[in-house]
Design a protein around this motif. Structure first.
Motif, PDB file in Angstrom:
ATOM      1  N   SER A  20     -44.249  47.806  29.048  1.00 57.55           N
ATOM      2  CA  SER A  20     -44.622  49.215  28.844  1.00 57.55           C
ATOM      3  C   SER A  20     -44.227  50.058  30.049  1.00 57.55           C
ATOM      4  O   SER A  20     -43.962  51.254  29.918  1.00 57.55           O
ATOM      5  N   LEU A  27     -41.232  51.223  24.339  1.00 60.41           N
ATOM      6  CA  LEU A  27     -41.643  51.029  22.943  1.00 60.41           C
ATOM      7  C   LEU A  27     -41.878  49.549  22.634  1.00 60.41           C
ATOM      8  O   LEU A  27     -42.795  49.210  21.885  1.00 60.41           O
ATOM      9  N   GLN A  30     -45.192  48.736  24.056  1.00 63.55           N
ATOM     10  CA  GLN A  30     -46.227  49.334  23.199  1.00 63.55           C
ATOM     11  C   GLN A  30     -46.417  48.492  21.936  1.00 63.55           C
ATOM     12  O   GLN A  30     -47.544  48.258  21.498  1.00 63.55           O
ATOM     13  N   TYR A  31     -45.316  48.034  21.343  1.00 62.54           N
ATOM     14  CA  TYR A  31     -45.399  47.139  20.171  1.00 62.54           C
ATOM     15  C   TYR A  31     -46.247  45.913  20.500  1.00 62.54           C
ATOM     16  O   TYR A  31     -47.139  45.537  19.740  1.00 62.54           O
ATOM     17  N   THR A  46     -43.799  50.951  15.548  1.00 60.74           N
ATOM     18  CA  THR A  46     -43.297  51.041  16.923  1.00 60.74           C
ATOM     19  C   THR A  46     -42.083  50.160  17.130  1.00 60.74           C
ATOM     20  O   THR A  46     -41.108  50.575  17.767  1.00 60.74           O
ATOM     21  N   GLN A  49     -39.155  51.812  15.680  1.00 57.40           N
ATOM     22  CA  GLN A  49     -38.681  52.883  16.560  1.00 57.40           C
ATOM     23  C   GLN A  49     -37.845  52.288  17.694  1.00 57.40           C
ATOM     24  O   GLN A  49     -36.802  52.843  18.058  1.00 57.40           O
ATOM     25  N   PHE A  50     -38.317  51.177  18.253  1.00 47.01           N
ATOM     26  CA  PHE A  50     -37.596  50.523  19.340  1.00 47.01           C
ATOM     27  C   PHE A  50     -36.214  50.068  18.865  1.00 47.01           C
ATOM     28  O   PHE A  50     -35.212  50.277  19.549  1.00 47.01           O
TER      29      PHE A  50
END
Length: 169
Positions: A20, A27, A30-31, A46, A49-50
C-alpha cells in the motif's frame, strides 16, 4: 487454537501494508488489505482497477511488475489468495508475450512456469540458466511427483506409466 487459514490472512495483511505504501502498487496493497478483512466485492473491484492500471503502463514496467508479483506469489504460497484470478490472467499474458519477444531470457520463462503451472517453461528457463535454483527445484519436484504417481499402486502390482530405459544401459 490456531485457525487453519491464519497464514493466508496474516500474509495478506503484512503484504497489503507493505505494498500500500509502494509507488505503483497501492491498489494491489489495498486489494490485499480488503481481502484480509473479508471485503470480497471491494477486493475484486480493487484488483480489477489494479489490472486495468497495469495495462496502461509501458511494457518495461509491466514486465517488472510481472516479475515482482510472480516472485511474491512464489515465495508466499501460504498466502494463497494473494494472486487473484484477474491478476493471474494479466501475469500470464505479460509473461507469455515476454517469452515470445525475448525467447533467450530465462526470467519470463521461469515466472510463467510458476504462474501457469507449466513445467515446460521451467525446463526452458533451466536450459537458459542452468544454475537457477527455483527452476532446478521445480523440475526435480515435477519428475519426483511423476514417479510417485506412476508407482503409487505398486502394492497392487499396478504400474501407471511405462517402464523407461536408462541412458546408462
Amino acid at each position: 487454537m490456531n485457525y487453519w487459514n491464519c497464514d493466508n490472512f496474516e500474509g495478506l495483511k503484512a503484504i497489503g501494508a507493505l505494498y500500500s505504501a509502494r509507488k505503483g502498487y497501492e491498489l494491489f496493497g489495498q486489494y490485499c488489505l480488503q481481502k484480509e478483512q473479508g471485503l470480497k466485492k471491494q477486493a475484486i473491484a480493487t484488483v480489477n482497477q489494479f489490472v486495468s492500471h497495469c495495462k496502461t503502463l509501458p511494457l518495461a514496467e509491466q514486465r517488472q511488475m510481472a516479475e515482482e508479483l510472480s516472485s511474491l506469489g512464489f515465495w508466499h504460497r501460504e498466502t494463497h489468495q494473494l494472486l487473484a484470478y484477474p491478476l493471474i490472467v494479466l501475469l500470464k499474458g505479460v509473461l507469455s508475450q515476454w517469452t515470445l519477444d525475448e525467447p533467450n531470457n530465462p526470467i519470463p520463462h521461469k515466472w510463467l512456469g510458476f504462474i501457469a503451472g507449466d513445467i515446460d517453461s521451467y525446463e526452458r528457463a533451466l536450459t537458459l540458466e542452468p544454475t537457477d535454483e527455483i527452476c532446478l527445484t521445480q523440475v526435480a519436484l515435477s519428475h519426483l511427483n511423476s514417479v510417485d504417481f506412476q508407482t503409487h499402486h505398486l502394492s497392487e502390482s499396478v504400474l501407471l506409466g511405462g517402464v523407461f530405459h536408462s541412458c546408462w544401459g
